[in-house]
Design a protein around this motif. Structure first.
Motif, PDB file in Angstrom:
ATOM      1  N   ILE A 154       0.839  -1.211   0.000  1.00 16.13           N
ATOM      2  CA  ILE A 154       0.000   0.000   0.000  1.00 16.13           C
ATOM      3  C   ILE A 154       0.867   1.251   0.000  1.00 16.13           C
ATOM      4  CG2 ILE A 154      -1.729   1.280   1.317  1.00 16.13           C
ATOM      5  CD1 ILE A 154      -2.719  -1.430   2.367  1.00 16.13           C
ATOM      6  N   TYR A 155       1.934   1.263   0.791  1.00 21.85           N
ATOM      7  CA  TYR A 155       2.846   2.416   0.804  1.00 21.85           C
ATOM      8  C   TYR A 155       3.434   2.644  -0.587  1.00 21.85           C
ATOM      9  CZ  TYR A 155       7.079   5.162   1.607  1.00 21.85           C
ATOM     10  OH  TYR A 155       8.066   6.112   1.524  1.00 21.85           O
ATOM     11  N   GLY A 156       3.884   1.569  -1.226  1.00 23.20           N
ATOM     12  CA  GLY A 156       4.486   1.705  -2.542  1.00 23.20           C
ATOM     13  C   GLY A 156       3.506   2.213  -3.584  1.00 23.20           C
ATOM     14  N   THR A 157       2.270   1.759  -3.520  1.00 20.81           N
ATOM     15  CA  THR A 157       1.250   2.225  -4.459  1.00 20.81           C
ATOM     16  C   THR A 157       0.945   3.703  -4.238  1.00 20.81           C
ATOM     17  OG1 THR A 157       0.259   0.016  -4.455  1.00 20.81           O
ATOM     18  CG2 THR A 157      -1.072   1.810  -5.335  1.00 20.81           C
ATOM     19  N   PHE A 158       0.838   4.090  -2.983  1.00 19.86           N
ATOM     20  CA  PHE A 158       0.473   5.464  -2.647  1.00 19.86           C
ATOM     21  C   PHE A 158       1.592   6.442  -3.009  1.00 19.86           C
ATOM     22  CE2 PHE A 158      -0.774   9.089  -0.144  1.00 19.86           C
ATOM     23  CZ  PHE A 158      -2.156   9.016  -0.121  1.00 19.86           C
ATOM     24  N   THR A 159       2.843   6.037  -2.790  1.00 25.37           N
ATOM     25  CA  THR A 159       3.974   6.945  -3.037  1.00 25.37           C
ATOM     26  C   THR A 159       4.635   6.710  -4.385  1.00 25.37           C
ATOM     27  OG1 THR A 159       5.502   5.415  -1.933  1.00 25.37           O
ATOM     28  CG2 THR A 159       4.473   7.116  -0.571  1.00 25.37           C
TER      29      THR A 159
ATOM     30  N   LEU B  52       2.755  14.076   4.983  1.00 27.89           N
ATOM     31  CA  LEU B  52       4.200  13.920   5.183  1.00 27.89           C
ATOM     32  C   LEU B  52       4.964  13.583   3.909  1.00 27.89           C
ATOM     33  CD1 LEU B  52       4.219  11.958   8.572  1.00 27.89           C
ATOM     34  CD2 LEU B  52       4.674  14.388   8.211  1.00 27.89           C
ATOM     35  N   TYR B  53       4.320  12.939   2.948  1.00 32.89           N
ATOM     36  CA  TYR B  53       5.021  12.521   1.741  1.00 32.89           C
ATOM     37  C   TYR B  53       5.707  13.685   1.012  1.00 32.89           C
ATOM     38  CZ  TYR B  53       5.651  10.782  -3.039  1.00 32.89           C
ATOM     39  OH  TYR B  53       6.170  10.467  -4.272  1.00 32.89           O
TER      40      TYR B  53
ATOM     41  N   ALA C 158      10.714  16.830  -0.138  1.00 36.07           N
ATOM     42  CA  ALA C 158      11.417  18.108  -0.016  1.00 36.07           C
ATOM     43  C   ALA C 158      12.737  17.963   0.720  1.00 36.07           C
ATOM     44  CB  ALA C 158      10.524  19.116   0.706  1.00 36.07           C
ATOM     45  N   MET C 159      12.799  17.024   1.663  1.00 35.75           N
ATOM     46  CA  MET C 159      14.043  16.774   2.398  1.00 35.75           C
ATOM     47  C   MET C 159      15.003  15.880   1.606  1.00 35.75           C
ATOM     48  SD  MET C 159      13.751  18.361   5.336  1.00 35.75           S
ATOM     49  CE  MET C 159      14.912  17.599   6.452  1.00 35.75           C
ATOM     50  N   ASP C 160      14.591  15.495   0.385  1.00 31.64           N
ATOM     51  CA  ASP C 160      15.421  14.670  -0.503  1.00 31.64           C
ATOM     52  C   ASP C 160      15.812  13.349   0.162  1.00 31.64           C
ATOM     53  OD1 ASP C 160      16.585  14.169  -2.946  1.00 31.64           O
ATOM     54  OD2 ASP C 160      18.547  14.943  -2.334  1.00 31.64           O
TER      55      ASP C 160
ATOM     56  N   VAL D 116      12.570   5.531   3.748  1.00 30.88           N
ATOM     57  CA  VAL D 116      11.485   6.154   4.513  1.00 30.88           C
ATOM     58  C   VAL D 116      10.334   5.173   4.692  1.00 30.88           C
ATOM     59  CG1 VAL D 116       9.665   7.912   4.391  1.00 30.88           C
ATOM     60  CG2 VAL D 116      12.032   8.544   3.908  1.00 30.88           C
ATOM     61  N   GLY D 117      10.042   4.388   3.652  1.00 28.38           N
ATOM     62  CA  GLY D 117       8.959   3.419   3.751  1.00 28.38           C
ATOM     63  C   GLY D 117       9.194   2.403   4.858  1.00 28.38           C
ATOM     64  N   ILE D 118      10.427   1.931   4.977  1.00 29.53           N
ATOM     65  CA  ILE D 118      10.751   0.980   6.048  1.00 29.53           C
ATOM     66  C   ILE D 118      10.591   1.643   7.414  1.00 29.53           C
ATOM     67  CG2 ILE D 118      12.553  -0.477   7.036  1.00 29.53           C
ATOM     68  CD1 ILE D 118      11.395  -1.435   4.348  1.00 29.53           C
TER      69      ILE D 118
END
Length: 436
Positions: A164-169, A351-352, A357-359, A365-367
């Motif tokens: 789900i995280y991968g799909t969303f981001t 937050l994404y 923006a913080m590169d 980040v996902g982990i």
């Protein structure tokens, strides 16, 4: 009112609804609809509600969710869990706290074919809790190790949360799933060290169980667990070698689980029906929340909140480590009140853009985000894994005793999180080796 003000009022309204225990999907959808209505008018709001949820749920990569859920359900309902725990117990019960360590190892093993923290805690708890209590193990340690080991299911592939995280981001899901392997094993290792240390310091927590089994029986029990590595390798190797995408690997995993169940003559009509129904209902629940989250993302984009927050972040020149500390606090607080999927989908739209923006590397980040969600599964008052374990244990272990026992594992999670933040290579090394 300006769109920015409407956006912040909408976020405030969302928090109020969540505090009132309104379902996360309903709260997200209602707030998003009203906010878009106020900014763009009724036609734009209704058009977004009619269009966005469908296109998000119809995303090809999300096909992995029901397939991974089906794979885990087949494994659970055909009884693989018992052989996994038996083998771990037979090989590890000579150690201080051996049954607890075996429970932790079995949890990690089941996580590799389940993809769900709650399913892992429920499956392992049904077998491990009665056995540890019969061996006079401390009730707090008994329940806590089951609850904590269940969280490993959020990281070790297949992980529904990572999909789900991968799909969303829009991150490569195959790389995300592979990235979860070492952090998941690290978590299991730190838990093992914690159990060993506590039981050596206080032997009363876990009375020693005599190891009287012959080696032939130990090897026989280990051979019974062959479906676990077969299933794990079917999913991971197909992704790692570039043979299949994450979605195709999920289909391979579900098919191999079905073949194993047929080969072992464990696939009854009842088990198949229960597996399908569990996969369908769980998928529906997850997608309902996801549809609300995608509407919130559109509302935030219309209001300009992400862009405003990025500007403030750039102007303040916040150190990335300080920023991550702030994110950790946010997840820790919200994790006390929201379920993992709801928490992730409520926070990611906000937050994404800041992570970008913080590169920051979004695989890493996902982990970290999944680790935050794992911690939320253990913290009161809404530590879902704790309540799952309480349901399995019944009146034998009090809820307060479980939360007290889990505190030790929360300290272990802080250690793991510190290592993952300090050494991003723990998460990124394996994905860097994937054959493209």
């Amino acid at each position: 009112m300006t769109p920015l003000v409407i956006g912040f009022l909408s976020l405030g309204g969302l928090l109020v609804l969540l505090a009132m225990r309104v379902h996360v999907g309903i709260a997200l959808g209602a707030v998003s609809l009203l906010g878009m209505w106020a900014i763009r008018g009724p036609k734009a709001a209704v058009a977004a509600v009619a269009d966005l949820p469908y296109h998000f749920v119809a995303h090809w990569t999300l096909s992995a969710v029901p397939l991974f859920l089906l794979m885990g359900a087949i494994v659970f309902h055909t009884g693989l869990t018992s052989s996994l725990y038996t083998a771990a117990r037979n090989w590890l019960n000579f150690l201080p706290g051996g049954l607890a360590i075996a429970t932790n190892a079995a949890g990690a093993g089941f996580a590799a074919v389940s993809g769900s923290s709650l399913a892992t805690a429920a499956a392992i708890g049904r077998i491990a809790i009665p056995e540890m209590l019969r061996a006079k193990y401390d009730p707090g340690l008994t329940a806590a190790v089951v609850a904590a080991s269940g969280t490993i299911g959020s990281l070790i592939p297949p992980s529904i949360l990572l999909v789900i995280y991968g799909t969303f981001t829009e991150q490569p899901i195959g790389e995300l799933l592979i990235a979860g392997i070492l952090p998941g094993l690290l978590t299991a290792a730190v838990y093992t060290v914690l159990i060993l240390t506590r039981c050596m310091a206080n032997p009363k927590l876990a009375p020693k169980v005599e190891d009287t089994l012959p080696w032939s029986e130990k090897w026989a029990s280990l051979r019974q667990t062959w479906p676990v590595p077969v299933l794990f390798l079917a999913v991971v190797v197909s992704i790692y070698a570039g043979i299949a995408t994450a979605t195709e690997a999920a289909a391979v995993g579900a098919f191999v689980a079905l073949l194993i169940a047929v080969f072992q003559r464990r696939l009854t009509k009842k088990a198949m029906f229960e597996s399908i129904m569990e996969a369908v209902t769980s998928t529906g629940s997850i997608f309902f929340v996801a549809m609300g989250a995608i509407l919130l993302t559109r509302l935030l984009a219309l209001s300009g909140i992400p862009f405003w927050m990025v500007q403030q972040l750039n102007a303040s020149e916040v150190d990335p480590l300080v920023f991550l500390l702030g994110v950790s606090i946010i997840y820790f607080i919200l994790g006390m009140f929201l379920d993992p999927i709801g928490l992730m989908l409520v926070t990611l739209p906000v937050l994404y853009p800041l992570f970008e923006a913080m590169d920051m590397n979004l695989i890493w980040v996902g982990i970290l985000v999944i680790k935050y969600l794992e911690i939320g599964l253990l913290t009161p008052p809404v530590g879902l894994n704790v309540y799952v374990v309480k349901g399995v244990a019944g009146d034998r272990i009090a809820l307060g005793t479980i939360f007290k026992g889990v505190t030790w594992f929360l300290l272990a999670e802080v250690v793991v999180l510190t290592l993952l933040i300090s050494f991003p290579a723990i998460s990124l090394w394996l994905p860097s080796l994937i054959i493209q």
